[in-house]
Design a protein around this motif. Structure first.
Motif, PDB file in Angstrom:
ATOM      1  N   VAL A   1      66.399  39.328  33.906  1.00 53.90           N
ATOM      2  CA  VAL A   1      65.127  40.044  34.031  1.00 53.90           C
ATOM      3  C   VAL A   1      65.257  41.439  33.425  1.00 53.90           C
ATOM      4  O   VAL A   1      64.366  41.903  32.695  1.00 53.90           O
ATOM      5  CB  VAL A   1      64.691  40.129  35.501  1.00 53.90           C
ATOM      6  CG1 VAL A   1      63.465  41.033  35.659  1.00 53.90           C
ATOM      7  CG2 VAL A   1      64.380  38.738  36.035  1.00 53.90           C
ATOM      8  N   LYS A   2      66.378  42.117  33.705  1.00 55.16           N
ATOM      9  CA  LYS A   2      66.595  43.439  33.111  1.00 55.16           C
ATOM     10  C   LYS A   2      66.558  43.362  31.587  1.00 55.16           C
ATOM     11  O   LYS A   2      65.933  44.193  30.919  1.00 55.16           O
ATOM     12  CB  LYS A   2      67.945  44.003  33.560  1.00 55.16           C
ATOM     13  CG  LYS A   2      68.040  44.381  35.009  1.00 55.16           C
ATOM     14  CD  LYS A   2      69.413  44.980  35.287  1.00 55.16           C
ATOM     15  CE  LYS A   2      69.578  45.421  36.711  1.00 55.16           C
ATOM     16  NZ  LYS A   2      70.879  46.065  36.946  1.00 55.16           N
TER      17      LYS A   2
ATOM     18  N   LEU B   1      64.479  51.259  31.532  1.00 49.11           N
ATOM     19  CA  LEU B   1      64.723  50.690  32.858  1.00 49.11           C
ATOM     20  C   LEU B   1      65.772  51.475  33.637  1.00 49.11           C
ATOM     21  O   LEU B   1      66.918  51.611  33.206  1.00 49.11           O
ATOM     22  CB  LEU B   1      65.177  49.236  32.742  1.00 49.11           C
ATOM     23  CG  LEU B   1      65.320  48.474  34.068  1.00 49.11           C
ATOM     24  CD1 LEU B   1      63.970  48.357  34.774  1.00 49.11           C
ATOM     25  CD2 LEU B   1      65.917  47.098  33.839  1.00 49.11           C
ATOM     26  N   TYR B   2      65.358  51.957  34.800  1.00 44.45           N
ATOM     27  CA  TYR B   2      66.240  52.623  35.751  1.00 44.45           C
ATOM     28  C   TYR B   2      66.323  51.750  37.004  1.00 44.45           C
ATOM     29  O   TYR B   2      65.341  51.104  37.389  1.00 44.45           O
ATOM     30  CB  TYR B   2      65.697  53.990  36.156  1.00 44.45           C
ATOM     31  CG  TYR B   2      65.646  55.004  35.055  1.00 44.45           C
ATOM     32  CD1 TYR B   2      66.595  56.024  34.963  1.00 44.45           C
ATOM     33  CD2 TYR B   2      64.629  54.977  34.095  1.00 44.45           C
ATOM     34  CE1 TYR B   2      66.538  56.971  33.954  1.00 44.45           C
ATOM     35  CE2 TYR B   2      64.561  55.916  33.084  1.00 44.45           C
ATOM     36  CZ  TYR B   2      65.522  56.907  33.023  1.00 44.45           C
ATOM     37  OH  TYR B   2      65.468  57.833  32.023  1.00 44.45           O
TER      38      TYR B   2
ATOM     39  N   PHE C   1      57.213  52.207  39.448  1.00 46.46           N
ATOM     40  CA  PHE C   1      58.248  51.595  40.278  1.00 46.46           C
ATOM     41  C   PHE C   1      57.806  50.179  40.569  1.00 46.46           C
ATOM     42  O   PHE C   1      56.648  49.931  40.934  1.00 46.46           O
ATOM     43  CB  PHE C   1      58.452  52.343  41.605  1.00 46.46           C
ATOM     44  CG  PHE C   1      59.307  51.548  42.566  1.00 46.46           C
ATOM     45  CD1 PHE C   1      60.683  51.654  42.517  1.00 46.46           C
ATOM     46  CD2 PHE C   1      58.738  50.641  43.454  1.00 46.46           C
ATOM     47  CE1 PHE C   1      61.487  50.884  43.350  1.00 46.46           C
ATOM     48  CE2 PHE C   1      59.525  49.867  44.296  1.00 46.46           C
ATOM     49  CZ  PHE C   1      60.899  49.993  44.237  1.00 46.46           C
ATOM     50  N   MET C   2      58.750  49.233  40.447  1.00 47.49           N
ATOM     51  CA  MET C   2      58.452  47.843  40.786  1.00 47.49           C
ATOM     52  C   MET C   2      59.665  47.206  41.435  1.00 47.49           C
ATOM     53  O   MET C   2      60.799  47.441  41.011  1.00 47.49           O
ATOM     54  CB  MET C   2      58.069  47.029  39.549  1.00 47.49           C
ATOM     55  CG  MET C   2      56.749  47.414  38.918  1.00 47.49           C
ATOM     56  SD  MET C   2      56.241  46.198  37.662  1.00 47.49           S
ATOM     57  CE  MET C   2      54.829  47.054  36.950  1.00 47.49           C
ATOM     58  N   ALA C   3      59.416  46.385  42.452  1.00 46.17           N
ATOM     59  CA  ALA C   3      60.463  45.522  42.980  1.00 46.17           C
ATOM     60  C   ALA C   3      60.780  44.460  41.935  1.00 46.17           C
ATOM     61  O   ALA C   3      59.954  44.159  41.065  1.00 46.17           O
ATOM     62  CB  ALA C   3      60.008  44.878  44.284  1.00 46.17           C
TER      63      ALA C   3
ATOM     64  N   VAL D   1      63.389  50.189  39.159  1.00 49.38           N
ATOM     65  CA  VAL D   1      63.470  48.978  39.962  1.00 49.38           C
ATOM     66  C   VAL D   1      64.438  49.193  41.113  1.00 49.38           C
ATOM     67  O   VAL D   1      65.460  49.881  40.962  1.00 49.38           O
ATOM     68  CB  VAL D   1      63.902  47.751  39.109  1.00 49.38           C
ATOM     69  CG1 VAL D   1      65.285  47.938  38.527  1.00 49.38           C
ATOM     70  CG2 VAL D   1      63.835  46.460  39.918  1.00 49.38           C
ATOM     71  N   ALA D   2      64.119  48.640  42.269  1.00 48.82           N
ATOM     72  CA  ALA D   2      64.985  48.708  43.454  1.00 48.82           C
ATOM     73  C   ALA D   2      64.392  47.782  44.495  1.00 48.82           C
ATOM     74  O   ALA D   2      63.494  47.001  44.207  1.00 48.82           O
ATOM     75  CB  ALA D   2      65.116  50.138  43.980  1.00 48.82           C
TER      76      ALA D   2
END
Length: 512
Positions: free
Chosen positions: A291-292, A303-304, A252-254, A282-283
Motif C-alpha cells: 500500500v505504501k 508519505l509519512y 491524515f489517513m488510517a 498514515v498511522a
C-alpha cells in the motif's frame, strides 16, 4: 491573544472549515468560527459548566465539531469525543464513567444518546444540532449560541485544551485516557517539522473526528491558520475529488483509507489532479508495504508514518525517503521522546532484541480516568506502556511486531477482546469463547471468535453474529465465528489464546 482570535482578526474571511463533498458544502470562516465558539463558551459558563468539566460530543463529521471544540478549549473544559458507532449501552457507560456534564449530539444520534444519558446522573445539559424536534429536556445548539456574547471569554487558554478519549481496555471496559493539560506548544511546532505542516495549509480530514489522530491534525491545521476540508463520510473517489477541488496539501489517513484510494482503478485515479499533495500521514495500524508503494506511485514522495497512540501521542516518525528502504519499520523516535525496549525482567534490551516498549515524553496522558490500577500497571517509573512489543535495528529504526495485551486493531480502531468475549458469553448456548485478531487484507485485522457451545447445544456463526447486533457496535462484532467442541487450556485452566492465534499469522512478518 488567542490564536483563533488572531486568525479571525487578520484573515476574517479565510475558510476555517469546509464540510461536504462539493454540493451543499457547509462552510465556516475564521470570523464565524471565532464568533460562534465565543458565544457557545459564554453560554456554557453562564449555565454553570466549569473548567475541567467533561463535555462529550458525538456525531457524524460536521462543522459543529469545530465550534464545540473551540468553545471547550476557550473555557478550559475537557473535550471528550465519543464514537457514533457505539450502542446506547456503550455510550451510557462512557457518559457515566467520565461523569460528563454536557453531551452534544448530532440529530441522527439523539434517540440513542437519550437512552444512554439515563445512566449519567450528573449530566447537566443535552444539546443537539441538525434536528428540528427534540425529546424533552434537550436544547438546540443554535438556541444556546443565542445566549452567549461574541467577545472571547476572560480565561487564559493554550493552543489545545484538556482532553479525554476512550481507548480499548483489557478488563472488558474502555479506559478514559485523560490529559489534564493541553499539548505543549513546543510539541505542536515539532509536529509541523515532523510532517512538513505549514501555515495556511489546506488539510483533508478523511476519518471520523471522534478518532484522536484525525482530530489532532485538524486542530494543528486551525492552529496554523489553515483550512480543514472535512469529508462527512469517507468515499475514495470523493476524497480524490476533494483534493483536486480544494488543492489539498496535507491529510491524515488510517491504512484502510489509503488502501481504498490505491484500490481505485487507474482510469478513476487519472481523472483527478493530485499534484497539490505534499504530506500524507498514515498511522493507527500497521500499513502494508505494498500500500505504501502504491501511495507513493500515486502521489509522489509524500508519505509519512508515525507510531503512537491515544495515551502517548506521536513517538516515532518514518519520513518519505525511508519508506521503501525500511519495510516494516514505523520510523525513528522524535525529539523529546524516549522509547525503551524492556525484557520481562525490566532490563533494557539491545538493538535487534524484542521487548515491550515503554515511552517517556510530555505527550503521555495524566492518567486513566478513575482507574488507578490501570494507570499504575501501564507505568514503569516515568515511562508508560500500551503493551506494544517491538525492537530497534542498528540504525535506530523502530519495528512493531506484536501486542503484549489482548487487543485487535481493525481499520485503525482498537477493539478490546475481553469486551467482545463478555458480550458473547451472555448467549445462553455459549460455554466459553475466545476472541482474537486474524489477518485481513483490507482492515489489517478482523475480529474472529472461537466458541465452545454448552453440552447439547447447537450453535453456528450465522446465528451468533446477528444476535450481537444490539449488544456490540458493528466494528466490534466478529466477522467470522469458529465452533469447537473444546478450547485448548494450560495447566491452570486458562485458554491458550496464543496457540489459537498463531496459525492465522504463519508467514506474516508482523503479529498485529
Amino acid at each position: 491573544m488567542d490564536f483563533l482570535t488572531a486568525h479571525a482578526s487578520k484573515h476574517p474571511d479565510r475558510l476555517a472549515v469546509v464540510v461536504g463533498d462539493g454540493e451543499g458544502d457547509a462552510r465556516l470562516t475564521y470570523a464565524e468560527l471565532e464568533d460562534r465558539s465565543n458565544r457557545l463558551a459564554h453560554a456554557l459558563l453562564a449555565r454553570g459548566v466549569q473548567p475541567l468539566d467533561r463535555c462529550t460530543t458525538v456525531g457524524y463529521n460536521a462543522p459543529e465539531h469545530s465550534v464545540i471544540g473551540a468553545a471547550l478549549r476557550k473555557m478550559v473544559a475537557v473535550a471528550l469525543p465519543m464514537s457514533y458507532r457505539l450502542t446506547a449501552d456503550e455510550m451510557g457507560y462512557q457518559l457515566e464513567h467520565s461523569e460528563s456534564r454536557v453531551v452534544f449530539a448530532g440529530g441522527e444520534l439523539v434517540d440513542r444518546v437519550e437512552v444512554a444519558a439515563q445512566r449519567c446522573p450528573v449530566l447537566q445539559l443535552r444539546v443537539a444540532w441538525g434536528r428540528p424536534s427534540l425529546p424533552e429536556g434537550w436544547l438546540r445548539l443554535e438556541e444556546l449560541l443565542e445566549e452567549g456574547t461574541p467577545d472571547p471569554p476572560a480565561v487564559e487558554v493554550g493552543l489545545t485544551g484538556p482532553s479525554m478519549s476512550y481507548t480499548a481496555g483489557t478488563t472488558g471496559n474502555p479506559k478514559g485516557a485523560y490529559r489534564a493539560r493541553g499539548t505543549d506548544p513546543g510539541v505542536i511546532h515539532s509536529y509541523a517539522r515532523w510532517f512538513d505542516l505549514r501555515p495556511g495549509d489546506v488539510h483533508l480530514v478523511a476519518g471520523p473526528l471522534y478518532h484522536s489522530a484525525p482530530a489532532a491534525f485538524a486542530a494543528f491545521t486551525t492552529i496554523f491558520g489553515g483550512t480543514n476540508v472535512v469529508l462527512r463520510r469517507f468515499d475514495a473517489e470523493s476524497a480524490l475529488a476533494a483534493i483536486e477541488r480544494h488543492r489539498v496539501q496535507t491529510t491524515f489517513m488510517a491504512p484502510i483509507l489509503l488502501q481504498r484510494l490505491v484500490g481505485l482503478s487507474p482510469e478513476v485515479r487519472a481523472r483527478y489532479d493530485l499534484t497539490s499533495m505534499r504530506a500524507a500521514v498514515v498511522a493507527a495500524a500497521p500499513c502494508p508495504f505494498e500500500v505504501k508503494r502504491k501511495v507513493m506511485e500515486m502521489f509522489g514522495q509524500v508519505l509519512y508514518e508515525f507510531y503512537g497512540s491515544s495515551e502517548v501521542g506521536c513517538n516515532a516518525v518514518m519520513r518519505p525517503e525511508d519508506q521503501l528502504r525500511k519495510p516494516g519499520s514505523c520510523g525513528r523516535p522524535v525529539e523529546g521522546v524516549e522509547i525503551r525496549v524492556l525484557g520481562d525482567d525490566g532490563h533494557e534490551l539491545p538493538a535487534g532484541e524484542t521487548g515491550e516498549l515503554f515511552i517517556q515524553s510530555s505527550q503521555v496522558i495524566t492518567e486513566y480516568w478513575r482507574n488507578p490500577d490501570a494507570t499504575s500497571a501501564a507505568r514503569r517509573g516515568e515511562h508508560f506502556s500500551v503493551g506494544d512489543v517491538g525492537y530497534f535495528d542498528d540504525e535506530g529504526f523502530l519495528y512493531i511486531v506484536d501486542r503484549k495485551r489482548d487487543m485487535v486493531i481493525s481499520g485503525g480502531v482498537n477493539i478490546c477482546t475481553t469486551e467482545v468475549e463478555n458480550a458473547i458469553h451472555a448467549h445462553p448456548d455459549i460455554w466459553d469463547v475466545v476472541v482474537i485478531g486474524i489477518p485481513d487484507p483490507e482492515w489489517g485485522e478482523a475480529v474472529h471468535a472461537i466458541v465452545q457451545p454448552r453440552p447439547g447445544a447447537s450453535l453456528s456463526g450465522d446465528e451468533l453474529i446477528p444476535w450481537l447486533r444490539d449488544r456490540l457496535a458493528d466494528y466490534k462484532r466478529p466477522r467470522t465465528v469458529e465452533v469447537r467442541a473444546e478450547l485448548p487450556r494450560d495447566e491452570a485452566g486458562k485458554i491458550r489464546k496464543r496457540e489459537l492465534r498463531e496459525p492465522y499469522w504463519q508467514g506474516h512478518e508482523r503479529r498485529v
